[in-house]
Scaffold this motif. Structure first.
Motif, short mmCIF file in Angstrom:
data_model
loop_
_atom_site.label_atom_id
_atom_site.label_comp_id
_atom_site.label_asym_id
_atom_site.label_seq_id
_atom_site.Cartn_x
_atom_site.Cartn_y
_atom_site.Cartn_z
N VAL A 264 -7.79 -0.05 -23.78
CA VAL A 264 -8.67 1.01 -23.27
C VAL A 264 -8.93 0.84 -21.77
O VAL A 264 -9.80 1.51 -21.22
CB VAL A 264 -10.02 1.01 -24.03
CG1 VAL A 264 -9.80 1.29 -25.50
CG2 VAL A 264 -10.77 -0.30 -23.83
N SER A 265 -8.20 -0.03 -21.12
CA SER A 265 -8.46 -0.33 -19.71
C SER A 265 -8.29 0.89 -18.81
O SER A 265 -8.94 1.00 -17.77
CB SER A 265 -7.55 -1.46 -19.23
OG SER A 265 -6.19 -1.09 -19.36
N SER A 266 -7.43 1.84 -19.21
CA SER A 266 -7.22 3.03 -18.37
C SER A 266 -8.47 3.90 -18.31
O SER A 266 -8.64 4.68 -17.37
CB SER A 266 -6.06 3.86 -18.91
OG SER A 266 -6.32 4.29 -20.23
N LEU A 267 -9.36 3.78 -19.30
CA LEU A 267 -10.61 4.55 -19.30
C LEU A 267 -11.83 3.66 -19.10
O LEU A 267 -12.96 4.16 -19.06
CB LEU A 267 -10.76 5.31 -20.63
CG LEU A 267 -9.73 6.42 -20.88
CD1 LEU A 267 -9.95 7.05 -22.24
CD2 LEU A 267 -9.79 7.47 -19.80
N ALA A 268 -11.60 2.35 -19.00
CA ALA A 268 -12.72 1.42 -18.88
C ALA A 268 -12.85 0.80 -17.50
O ALA A 268 -13.91 0.27 -17.16
CB ALA A 268 -12.58 0.30 -19.92
N GLU A 269 -11.80 0.86 -16.70
CA GLU A 269 -11.85 0.26 -15.36
C GLU A 269 -12.77 1.09 -14.47
O GLU A 269 -12.50 2.27 -14.20
CB GLU A 269 -10.46 0.19 -14.75
CG GLU A 269 -10.39 -0.56 -13.45
CD GLU A 269 -10.56 -2.06 -13.62
OE1 GLU A 269 -11.14 -2.69 -12.72
OE2 GLU A 269 -10.11 -2.60 -14.65
N VAL A 270 -13.86 0.47 -14.01
CA VAL A 270 -14.82 1.15 -13.14
C VAL A 270 -15.01 0.30 -11.88
O VAL A 270 -14.46 -0.80 -11.75
CB VAL A 270 -16.16 1.37 -13.86
CG1 VAL A 270 -16.01 2.38 -15.00
CG2 VAL A 270 -16.74 0.06 -14.38
N PHE A 271 -15.81 0.80 -10.95
CA PHE A 271 -16.00 0.09 -9.68
C PHE A 271 -16.63 -1.28 -9.90
O PHE A 271 -16.33 -2.23 -9.17
CB PHE A 271 -16.85 0.92 -8.73
CG PHE A 271 -16.15 2.13 -8.19
CD1 PHE A 271 -15.02 2.01 -7.41
CD2 PHE A 271 -16.62 3.41 -8.47
CE1 PHE A 271 -14.36 3.12 -6.91
CE2 PHE A 271 -15.97 4.53 -7.98
CZ PHE A 271 -14.84 4.39 -7.20
N ASP A 272 -17.52 -1.39 -10.87
CA ASP A 272 -18.19 -2.67 -11.10
C ASP A 272 -17.21 -3.74 -11.58
O ASP A 272 -17.25 -4.89 -11.11
CB ASP A 272 -19.32 -2.49 -12.13
CG ASP A 272 -20.38 -1.53 -11.65
OD1 ASP A 272 -20.23 -0.33 -11.92
OD2 ASP A 272 -21.35 -1.98 -11.01
N THR A 273 -16.34 -3.38 -12.52
CA THR A 273 -15.36 -4.35 -13.00
C THR A 273 -14.32 -4.66 -11.93
O THR A 273 -13.84 -5.79 -11.83
CB THR A 273 -14.67 -3.82 -14.26
OG1 THR A 273 -14.08 -2.54 -13.99
CG2 THR A 273 -15.67 -3.66 -15.40
#
Length: 319
Positions: A264-273
């Motif tokens: 799910v990294s394509s929808l979970a990668e955000v600026f914080d991570t």
């Protein structure tokens, strides 16, 4: 003539100006300032002093050269951030999760507070308030573990019920289509009860005579809520909405990190991570600071714009 001249000399010899008046005021209210001193020191040490670290966004930070000795690189880190192949993906994910939260999470504490406010039995009301407050005090590690034991394909209670009914198990945790909704539901369950505190406090300030007058006029409970309770808490709603828009570039780092997996990294990668990966794991401190500064600027702009719009609509803003 001599006495008038002496009075003028004495008056001229007295110190004047802002700092003099401030000193007099502090002496007059010294105990109040002493009471506020711990809070003032906290904001100086943990809010103002760390602002100096923003300079690292314009430097190529090297631990051996130190904070001062590191080389100035100007806007290089910002250009690299905007040129990153994952930048627009992170922007999409961050705003999508926050929009989901704004649509589904923000109204929930208001509705829940209205429901609690209508409970007339005080003991029952207090018990329900305590129950809905409790999830706020659970760490995201506990919430993520509970989610795993409920929704996982191996030991999840939901999937056991699904398989026992003769159907195939559903990959709730590894299917990207469920990720944003799952994050939103977790936030709703954990924080909705805690968010009712401010709204319940605003409702407590409504004059009971207004409800009595509405009853005399024949208004039922729904009419009282619509015409009395909601207008009374409208300023609180707008202020919290403005503050919420200021966090549109923020996503709960710990929550997303615990729920993220390669599928799910394509929808979970955000600026914080991304800031965590670049700044902590890879040691690129300047990149992590750049991401944080970018988020701060976006939040600041959104607060200014939303506050301007709210005031143009005739409501009270935050300033």
């Amino acid at each position: 003539m001599d006495s008038a001249r002496a009075a003028t000399i004495v008056k001229a010899s007295k110190p004047s100006g802002y700092w003099y008046r401030l000193g007099i005021r502090m002496l007059q209210h010294k105990y109040m300032y002493m009471l506020a001193l711990p809070g003032i020191l906290y904001f100086i040490l943990f809010k103002l002093v760390p602002l100096l670290g923003l300079m690292l966004a314009f430097k190529d930070y090297n631990p051996f050269s130190g904070f001062v000795g590191s080389k100035w690189v100007g806007l290089m880190h910002f250009k690299e951030l905007f040129a990153d192949n994952n930048f627009y993906m992170m922007l999409r994910n961050t705003f999508a999760i926050n929009i989901f939260g704004l649509v589904f999470m923000f109204p929930l504490p208001i509705v829940l507070a209205l429901m609690l406010n209508e409970v007339r039995h005080e003991v029952f009301k207090r018990i329900n308030q305590s129950i809905v407050y409790l999830p706020h005090f659970l760490s995201w590690v506990v919430v993520a573990s509970m989610t795993f034991f409920i929704l996982s394909t191996d030991v999840g209670i939901v999937n056991k019920l699904i398989t026992e009914s003769g159907r195939e198990s559903v990959a709730f945790l590894s299917n990207p289509n469920y990720f944003w909704g799952l994050i939103t539901v977790q936030n709703m369950w954990k924080e909705a009860g805690w968010g009712t505190i401010i709204f319940l406090a605003a409702m407590a300030g409504v004059d009971p005579q207004r409800y009595e007058a509405a009853v005399v006029d024949g208004a039922n409970r729904w009419r009282q809520i619509w015409h009395i309770t909601l207008p009374a808490i409208r300023p609180t709603i707008f202020i919290l909405l403005i503050l919420r828009l200021g966090h549109m570039a923020d996503v709960g780092f710990e929550q997303v990190l615990l729920m993220m997996n390669p599928l799910v990294s394509s929808l979970a990668e955000v600026f914080d991570t991304y800031a965590y990966t670049q700044g902590i794991l890879r040691g690129q401190i300047s990149t992590g600071v750049t991401v944080g500064m970018f988020k701060g600027v976006v939040g600041f702009v959104l607060v200014l714009v939303s506050n301007y719009v709210v005031k143009k609509l005739g409501h009270e803003g935050i300033y």
